[in-house]
Write an enzyme that holds these catalytic residues in place. Sequence first.
Site, short mmCIF file in Angstrom:
data_model
loop_
_atom_site.label_atom_id
_atom_site.label_comp_id
_atom_site.label_asym_id
_atom_site.label_seq_id
_atom_site.Cartn_x
_atom_site.Cartn_y
_atom_site.Cartn_z
N SER A 311 -10.91 0.86 5.39
CA SER A 311 -11.45 0.24 4.58
C SER A 311 -13.06 0.19 4.50
O SER A 311 -13.39 -0.29 3.16
CB SER A 311 -10.36 -0.68 3.35
N HIS A 354 -2.99 -3.01 -8.67
CA HIS A 354 -4.09 -3.75 -9.13
C HIS A 354 -3.83 -3.43 -11.38
O HIS A 354 -5.15 -4.27 -10.92
CB HIS A 354 -4.58 -3.19 -8.56
N CYS A 367 -8.92 -1.55 -3.44
CA CYS A 367 -7.60 -0.60 -3.74
C CYS A 367 -7.53 0.88 -3.27
O CYS A 367 -8.80 1.35 -4.21
CB CYS A 367 -7.49 -0.63 -5.39
#
Lengths: 610, 374
Positions: A311, A354, A367
Amino acid sequence: MNKHYFERFIKFSIYFIGLIFSLYTIRLYYLQILHGSELNLASNMNRVKVLSVPAPRGIIYDRNKIALVKNKSYFSVSLLPVSTNIDIKGLSELLSIDQTVLAAKIKNGLNFLNPIILKDGLFFEDIAKIEAKRSDFPGLIIETNITRDYIHDNLMAHVIGYLGKPIQSQLDDPLNDNNITKDTLIGKWGVERLYNSTLMGTAGKRIVEVDAFGKVLRVLKFELPIKGRDLILSIDINAQIAAENDFKGRSGALVAINPNNGEILSLVSLPSFRPADFTLGINPKIWSKLNSDKSFPLLNRALQSAFPPGSIFKTIDSIAGIEEGVINSSFSVFCNGERHLGNHSYGCWRKGGHGTVAFPRGLEESCDLFYYEVGNRLGIDRIEKYAKLFGLGEKTGLQLSGESAGIVPGKQWKRKALHDSWYLGETLITAIGQGYLTITPIQAANMAAMIASNGKSYPLTLLKGPENIKPKRDLSIHAETFRKVKEAMLEVVHSPRGTAHSIYTPDIAIAGKTGTAQVVKGRTDTNKQARETKDHAWFIAFAPAETPEIALSVFIEHGGHGGSAAAPIALDVIKAYLKPKADEKQEAAPKNASDLKDQQDNKEDEDDSD
Amino acid sequence: MIQTNKKRLYEQFDWFILLLLLLLCGIGILTIYSATRPAIESVHPNFYIKQAVWVGCGLIALIFVVFIDYSFLRTIAYPSYIIGLAILLFVLVAGQGKMGARRWLNLGFISFQPTEFFRLIFIVALAKYLSSFKGLMTMRNFAFAVFAFAIPPFILIMKQPDLGSGLILIILFVMIVLARGIEKKFLIQMVITCIIVVPIFGSIVFGHLKEYQRNRIIAFIDSEADPQGIGYQIEQSRITIGSGMVTGKGYLKGTQGPLRFLPEKHTDFIFSVFAEEWGFLGVTVVFMLYFLLFMRGIDTSLKAKDDFGKMIAIGLTFMLFIYFTINTGMVLGIMPVVGVPLPFISYGGTTLIANFMTIGLLINIRMRRLGLLY
């Protein structure tokens, strides 16, 4: 007696004697006149020996002038090859060398005129015992040499590197002006190798007259060695110690960069080795252990290994998305935890989803579904372009050995490497930093530094105060884009929902991004994974967020979650680096921030996020 | 009448050869002094003083030899020869050795190498036999000479073992016999026999040699084969001589000897040390001195009043010449390394005194060439 015969014989004898004298005179002429100068040289080479006097290497300091590597004397015990009646048994006890090994050493050495080195690397305490009994062993001599003193043992071993004897090609190098002999220790790794010519100095010469047994009779000429120049590294020892302590035995790497000039402030690769083990010729046992160790202590993970970034790559997606207009005020994604594409399903790390996610919340909470869509809209070409703008897929150019370039995949890359065309699903997983995409920890740090400096990239250096501080690259990306992304990264730490909120401290405004890179496909419960298949933990950060002075990447191999495993190390490093500076600035001001910080520490929760 | 004769006898004293002898001995002492210089400040070994003492002893021996009419030697030649052989045999039993060779005889107050003196006795005895018949040698004469004078001492000397002295004895024997003259027909037969026998004999001898002796021959053939052993000696000798160049490094400036690169620097390899310090020019002068010495010896032989004198003089001259040739040939690297000293120059008491006696005999023979009586 036949007088006539005798006189003839005498005449013949005179001719014969004359012939012998002529032959001998010719031979003499041949030796003394035809080959005289050559043999005269040979007689001088017999008696004149040039002994190299090693120059002390330059001292290596950290950026605060704290010595990292110094020099120290050591002793070696040698035997002059004159000594034939040596009490091998007594000598083997004195030096604690195996008798057969010792006897073989002496036997081999007797064919040469140089002293036979019996034992190397002795220090004062060892030598006292030998010195006391030296008179029992005629021909035994003790010589002083200089070696490296690694004050901090194995701290930053991969930065400092180690020394060793040169290999043949280095001796044959035309640039080697005889300064390197087969016994010279030269840098083999780290800055000892990179700045070897600076550190090494110039060896001195002792021109001596020796007798046939190699005994030095007098010194004809002495040229003092010139000590190597000292080196002040850009490394901050406090940050380095903080980092290495925090790894607590885990494998991984950390690179911290000054985003304003490219100085490397800290460079960690663990596990490592003890440079002192190498200096006097590495023990074969230690060497084979280092080489066969499954955790690869000789590998500099900071720049030799590339891993999926996970990420932390979403920062690049964000910059690309905002700059390209994909992420705008009206862009949002509904995350229900799963995205379907054909027969495949692409999940979000939060199983329940989310809900509706926009920027900056997408980055704060990392996310996955949000970035699948950003990736989908950007397309692989633009992702590839932005990744490369931030230095991914190419070496950073820090000249430590064996840097890896990592991989930034694209359509062309895939065709060339895998002979296949690009699929949309691959765009989606590239957008969340998985798949073919791999980066090295130093690239991650450089990427963080470029974000911190609004797209400026400086040549990376391990030396303090780089001479050329013009950026080598200055991206023409709008400052507004960087502002938005940096704010979102600040929220990663500051917002209670942020994935790295656990390291929040009111003292320092830290902006960061966590990453958890999958080692095996498919998301499973991290805690139940075996160590070898456990996810890699990533964290990139810079601080202070407004005027960044340090940008860094933390990588923990099979460390689990970036937020819980990697981020705390970053906090300690940032504190260790910035605190002495803050102390200098606020020397007069009272410190009341520490209470607040303690409160925050207590609030740390075990947030299972990335 | 006797007075007059005696006076005339002294007028015939060969001052020239004595001068040559003393010049060579002087060069020897100076070179020994230089060769044995310590490399660093320390005590200078007293070899040069000892050598000077030996020269003094040699002079006394020379005078002693000069005043006994060599004709008297004819009467004691054979008994002396038998005693000589007995002493050689005794050396084998009671001698003291260096490097596995028994060459030295210790008489308590002095130790010496009997072989050195034996050579003189050998020459005198052989000369007596060769002057005992007229005309050229017959097969019978030759066979007797071989079995009486060549084989017994050769075996005894080789048993010590002393390869160098043994070979020198044989060469000397051949040269003296050739000087005496052999019947032509028989000479041809002998040469043919030698061509067949010598290689066989040689290989048997080679097989019985001690290892160091064999190494010397091997090293001579291939000096690269063992650089630290005997080949090393040859190579260092070559370097020592060559480094002298035209004018030499200068007296006391040589390095090869004092720094111990050259082994046996004051004994067998002293010529190299001299050549290093005095160069081509110096060696040429020394060569001249030796050449003149040999010519004087040959001239003495030609002028001797009787065959006995002629044979002794030619034998002694050849003996010195063989020593010189083998030693200088060895240090120049054109002959195998045989432990043979350079006459008058090398350090060593026994050899020096024997060589003084040799010159004494030559003077003796020359002095009495006119057949005067006293």
